[in-house]
Design an enzyme around this catalytic site. Structure first.
Site, PDB file in Angstrom:
ATOM      1  CG  ASN A  48       5.384  66.241  12.723  1.00  0.00           C
ATOM      2  OD1 ASN A  48       6.388  65.644  12.341  1.00  0.00           O
ATOM      3  ND2 ASN A  48       5.064  67.168  12.747  1.00  0.00           N
ATOM      4  NE  ARG A 412      10.546  55.703  19.375  1.00  0.00           N
ATOM      5  CZ  ARG A 412      10.734  56.830  20.186  1.00  0.00           C
ATOM      6  NH1 ARG A 412      10.093  58.062  19.726  1.00  0.00           N
ATOM      7  NH2 ARG A 412       9.940  56.537  21.319  1.00  0.00           N
ATOM      8  CG  HIS A 442      20.121  63.220  22.361  1.00  0.00           C
ATOM      9  ND1 HIS A 442      19.347  64.161  22.791  1.00  0.00           N
ATOM     10  CD2 HIS A 442      18.858  62.952  21.335  1.00  0.00           C
ATOM     11  CE1 HIS A 442      18.939  65.025  21.444  1.00  0.00           C
ATOM     12  NE2 HIS A 442      18.749  63.998  21.190  1.00  0.00           N
TER      13      HIS A 442
END
Length: 699
Positions: A48, A412, A442
């Site tokens: 993360n 990404r 999306h």
């Protein structure tokens, strides 16, 4: 409670994200979490943070270097925000490595040892030397740094060793910098980071050695004629955001492939170095990479992401893992010979990972082999390796069906994989579309068009998560199967907009970003405000990953002031301040971080006592509402709506893994004074939410 004037109106997005990663770290600290799962959470914290640095912090650095000083709506300029990010990140990193050391002591008690070289006996060291000679040495490339050999390209997020050397003939008293040489060696990521070490005789313990520790011990073999003065690990994180000129790109595929090659050469944004690194090596790295403030000295192995594979490779330790959850095949389809015949009778709701993603694969496979199916259209955002869906779509195209796939090649860190899938689908005869310029696709939707009795019927699957078999086992997501005519008509119109030149559609059921979703949400909230002002029941319950759009937050504040009861389940970033008198005292925000990643987006509006339920692909972030193609779809079937209400009820009453957001931006665990309720464990009991009407109480 402090006065409302002492609270900010908004919480900064990036600081909120750090708080989210801290909650993930708390799962690694939690003694109630099985030990090997704690390693997994620790690895997630590292990955993360990598993405946060390479995208969010990189963007802030770009603004700072460009001289941009304007504060965002939360009151922070790039300069002031970066200072706070560095300070908080340093605290989280130190906490992360304290947890790492604690976990290594615990796993050692279970007979698993990650040992330093000096703790290995002679026989074990000889074995590791042989491994080095046979496996490691042939793939190493020492790279000297001097006048004739400039500093090499250091790839983003790869592990390297900085080696400080001296000539063998140098006098011991000669400490001049001219006699010091530097070299860099990449730790090969193609090899396992943790190497099994042969056990000691009559011992049941499992021993491992880190690859970089082995290379350090044998580094002299790479530099004959030199003495090794110091060897320390380092790692660089670079700006990984793609800069695309979509309007000017004749071939978007080629443009993205070009940008992917540049990603490894992106501007450095973070340097991680091993604690105690040689001063000469550190100064060289800082100078060559152009970094001063963003340098983190780490007391432990760099990049704890390796712990995920390490935990998975340990055998005979299932008692240190979560019990396996085996997804069940949805009972609605279990005994049906034909899925489409079921959908002609009723809609079906799925909730992953408790229900198997195989039913989505079967939906496409059945459509691919059905002679009456004329067309299949689908969006793909993140697809797993070896995807059954991709193979099914290729099979359908090869059988003569019209197959259209909107592949988002700008997803990404999945760009390369999606490009490979796109080319495979094109070879099979699919019509592949790469989305619209300037927008990411999306939305998660599949449309099957079938000829039935002289007319056409549309079957649709709409989901909150990606068409990815792997993440469907790790994320909680909802999916709806339906042949409702309004949803089918909207699905056709949506694909026509994505693939052709259709003008914006007058939607029958969908709300579609970037144009119509936000106005639809505002309209629904306005209706709740009107209900509250008229004295009717008024409430909003929404579940999402992130909430950061200022105008959405302001609209929720408006609803709260009007008396609408608002309950938000926001896993990650939340820029809204709940519980502030005169602003948001009617808003409650909880975050659930547990075994599975909470990923579903669900909205319930009270409708004056008549609940309306929606599922969506969109979070309430600016990018989702204004820069992406997203959909929000109503759930018309009241039975299915009740199922989603039941799931939200469990989330809102979770008192084991839920944290509540305070107005100052901090999170506290929900009180556990009553019978413990862990929503993810409750949801595993499918009859509880599928067949029992628990409902949400109207207050």
């Amino acid at each position: 409670m402090r006065q409302s004037g002492s609270f900010k109106k908004y919480i900064n997005r990036d600081l909120s994200w750090i708080e989210f990663n801290r909650r993930v770290l708390e799962e690694a600290e939690d003694a109630a979490t099985p030990l090997l799962e704690r390693f997994q959470f620790l690895a997630i914290v590292s990955s993360n943070l990598d993405e946060f640095m390479s995208v969010r912090v990189a963007g802030l650095n770009d603004q700072r270097k460009a001289g941009y000083q304007k504060a965002d709506f939360t009151g922070y300029s790039p300069q002031s925000l970066i200072k706070r990010i560095i300070k908080r990140t340093e605290r989280v990193t130190k906490q992360q490595y304290r947890v790492y050391r604690d976990l290594m002591r615990m796993i050692a008690k279970e007979g698993v040892l990650l040992q330093p070289w000096e703790d290995l006996n002679e026989e074990q060291q000889d074995s590791m030397k042989s491994y080095f000679q046979d496996i490691v040495y042939p793939v190493l490339t020492p790279m000297a740094v001097d006048v004739s050999r400039p500093f090499p390209l250091v790839h983003s997020k790869e592990l390297y060793l900085a080696v400080v050397l001296r000539k063998n003939d140098a006098a011991e008293t000669d400490m001049s910098s001219e006699r010091t040489f530097c070299a860099i060696v990449q730790v090969p990521s193609i090899l396992p980071r943790t190497i099994p070490v042969p056990g000691r005789r009559n011992s049941r313990k499992q021993s491992f050695l880190l690859l970089e520790e082995l290379i350090k011990e044998q580094i002299g073999l790479l530099f004959s004629g030199y003495e090794t003065e110091a060897v320390h690990a380092f790692r660089v994180t670079r700006n990984s955001d793609l800069t695309l000129n979509e309007e000017g790109a004749e071939d978007l595929l080629q443009e993205i492939e070009k940008e992917l090659r540049r990603r490894q050469r992106g501007i450095p944004v973070r340097l991680e170095v091993e604690d105690g690194i040689h001063s000469h090596a550190l100064e060289l790295l800082k100078d060559e990479l152009g970094l001063e403030d963003d340098v983190y000295e780490i007391d432990g192995p760099l990049d704890l992401g390796f712990l995920s594979k390490f935990a998975n490779m340990l055998p005979n330790l299932d008692h240190l893992r979560y019990p396996r959850v085996e997804p069940v095949y949805p009972v609605e389809f279990e005994e049906a010979d034909n899925m489409l015949s079921v959908l002609r009778e009723r809609d079906v709701l799925l909730y992953h990972p408790y229900e198997s993603f195989e039913v989505v694969n079967d939906f496409i496979l059945e459509a691919a082999s059905d002679p009456d199916v004329l067309a299949i259209k689908m969006t793909l955002y993140r697809v797993s390796t070896g995807s059954v869906l991709v193979q099914a779509l290729a099979k359908a195209a090869e059988s003569g069906k019209q197959v259209t796939v909107v592949v988002e090649i700008k997803a990404r860190f999945d760009e390369e994989r999606n490009i490979a899938w796109a080319r495979q689908l094109e070879k099979a005869g699919c019509h592949v579309v790469y989305g619209l310029a300037g927008l990411k696709t999306h939305a998660k939707i599949t449309l099957v068009v079938r000829r039935e009795g002289g007319s056409l019927r549309r079957y649709v699957h709409v989901g909150t998560g990606n068409y990815n078999e792997n993440t469907a086992r790790l994320y909680t997501d909802a999916g709806l199967f339906t042949c409702h005519p309004d949803i089918g008509a909207d699905a056709s119109a949506l694909f026509n907009e994505m693939t052709g030149y259709s003008t914006p559609h007058d939607w029958r059921s969908f709300a579609v970003a970037p144009i119509g979703l936000k106005p639809k949400l505002f309209d629904l909230i306005d209706k709740e405000i009107a209900h509250a002002k008229a004295g009717r029941p008024a409430r909003i319950v929404a579940k999402m990953n992130s909430l950061s759009n200022q105008s959405m937050i302001d609209k929720l504040y408006e609803a709260s002031r009007a008396g609408v009861k608002i309950e938000l389940i926001v896993r990650g970033v939340c820029c809204l301040c709940p519980g502030v008198p005169g602003l948001s005292e009617n808003i409650r925000v909880v975050s659930i971080v547990d075994r599975f990643l909470e990923h579903s987006r669900i909205l319930v509006v009270g409708g004056g006592g008549q609940d309306q339920v929606y599922i969506s692909s969109a979070d309430w972030m600016t990018r989702n509402l204004t820069r992406r193609i997203e959909i929000m779809c109503p759930v018309y079937d009241t039975g299915l709506s009740q199922m989603l209400l039941n799931l939200l009820q469990m989330n809102l009453h979770d008192n084991v893994k839920a944290r509540e957001l305070l107005a100052n931006g901090s999170y506290v665990r929900v009180s556990n004074e009553h019978t413990p309720l862990r929503s993810q464990f409750e949801a595993a009991d499918i009859p509880l939410w599928k067949t029992v009407a628990v409902g949400l109480e109207n207050e």
